[in-house]
Write a protein that holds these residues in place. Sequence first.
Motif, PDB file in Angstrom:
ATOM      1  N   ASP A 111     -50.775 -38.958 -50.145  1.00 18.45           N
ATOM      2  CA  ASP A 111     -50.379 -39.148 -48.751  1.00 18.45           C
ATOM      3  C   ASP A 111     -49.210 -38.249 -48.370  1.00 18.45           C
ATOM      4  OD1 ASP A 111     -52.303 -41.066 -48.336  1.00 18.45           O
ATOM      5  OD2 ASP A 111     -50.957 -42.759 -48.725  1.00 18.45           O
ATOM      6  N   ARG A 161     -52.035 -40.458 -43.977  1.00 13.36           N
ATOM      7  CA  ARG A 161     -53.213 -39.928 -44.652  1.00 13.36           C
ATOM      8  C   ARG A 161     -53.266 -38.405 -44.548  1.00 13.36           C
ATOM      9  NH1 ARG A 161     -58.133 -42.470 -45.618  1.00 13.36           N
ATOM     10  NH2 ARG A 161     -56.819 -44.350 -45.760  1.00 13.36           N
ATOM     11  N   ARG A 192     -55.715 -35.830 -51.631  1.00 11.54           N
ATOM     12  CA  ARG A 192     -55.651 -37.284 -51.751  1.00 11.54           C
ATOM     13  C   ARG A 192     -54.245 -37.880 -51.636  1.00 11.54           C
ATOM     14  NH1 ARG A 192     -58.964 -39.538 -56.682  1.00 11.54           N
ATOM     15  NH2 ARG A 192     -58.294 -41.481 -55.679  1.00 11.54           N
TER      16      ARG A 192
END
Length: 216
Positions: free
Chosen positions: A138, A131, A136
């Motif tokens: 990865d 994360r 947003r």
Amino acid sequence: MEHNNSCETRTFHEKSVELHEVIRPNILYYGTPVLLLSTLNEDGSTNISPLSSSWALGDCVVLGLGVQGQAFDNLSRHKECVINLPDATLWRQVELLGKYTGKSPVPEEKAEMGYRFCSDKFEAAGFTSQRSAEVRPDRIAECALQIEASVQHIRIPQHTPFMAIVEAKALMVHAHPGIISAQDHIDPERWDPLIYNFRHYYGLGEKHGESFRARK
């Protein structure tokens, strides 16, 4: 008596120039770091695109990528990315991604070069998703150096309309403790980036392998 080597030096340089030959290579990957670009797909998943065209100055990172790929589509729609920098030991996993595209259907030109569609490139290459903090898409856990970034500008040059120049601003840099020498410093003795040298993979020393297009 003082000896003047200027004539000898000038002659040597002149001879060196005479040794050059004019060539017309079909590629100009003259030795740049490989990066794995994470971008956001429409369904919220992360696409990974191997790139070898980039440079950085300050917090600005400039990327070069093809307009037919999924990365270009993703960045045009969602202007965030992660620049994941693999070390030389990961060349085989990078090469596993080399034949895949996240774009479906596969563009005809790419299909002719042997590209195939892949929806989950993390699984295809054996990478682990991680994360991100500011964006947003990865990160790739196996990459010791990761740069979260926001896209500031995308330009398609008139002289090369099949390529895009992407200007991105670095927002956050993640580094594995194993390559950090002091606070906010990367130890060049421990960091061994994967280098793409005329479609062959190198570290900062010996050759590690070659891409599937190296002999084309």
